[in-house]
Design a protein around this motif. Structure first.
Motif: not given
Length: 81
Positions: A1-27
């Motif tokens: 369970m702990r490993g799955e949580l780390l994988i989900i957190a890592g994937i979420a951080m990647i998506f948040i990073g892409f989202l921030l780059v996208f928002i910055g590009t739009l601005m």
């Protein structure tokens, strides 16, 4: 369970990073006042390569050195076991 949580957190951080780059590009594309600065750290094994155009590059360099030392420590520790 702990490993799955780390994988989900890592994937979420990647998506948040892409989202921030996208928002910055739009601005920047819509004519908003945006100052472009960049930088990063590339870790090739234990050797950090730091580049950047901002003051944050110094902080990135310090963090990269800490990661390098941690990597070496963990490698030496794993040989003892």
């Amino acid at each position: 369970m702990r490993g799955e949580l780390l994988i989900i957190a890592g994937i979420a951080m990647i998506f948040i990073g892409f989202l921030l780059v996208f928002i910055g590009t739009l601005m920047a594309a819509t004519g908003g006042e945006a100052e472009v600065e960049g930088g990063g750290v590339i870790m090739i094994g234990p050797i950090p390569i730091v580049f950047g155009t901002q003051r944050g590059a110094t902080l990135a360099m310090i963090l990269a050195i800490i990661l390098m030392l941690l990597w070496i420590f963990m490698a030496l520790l794993s040989r003892r076991v």
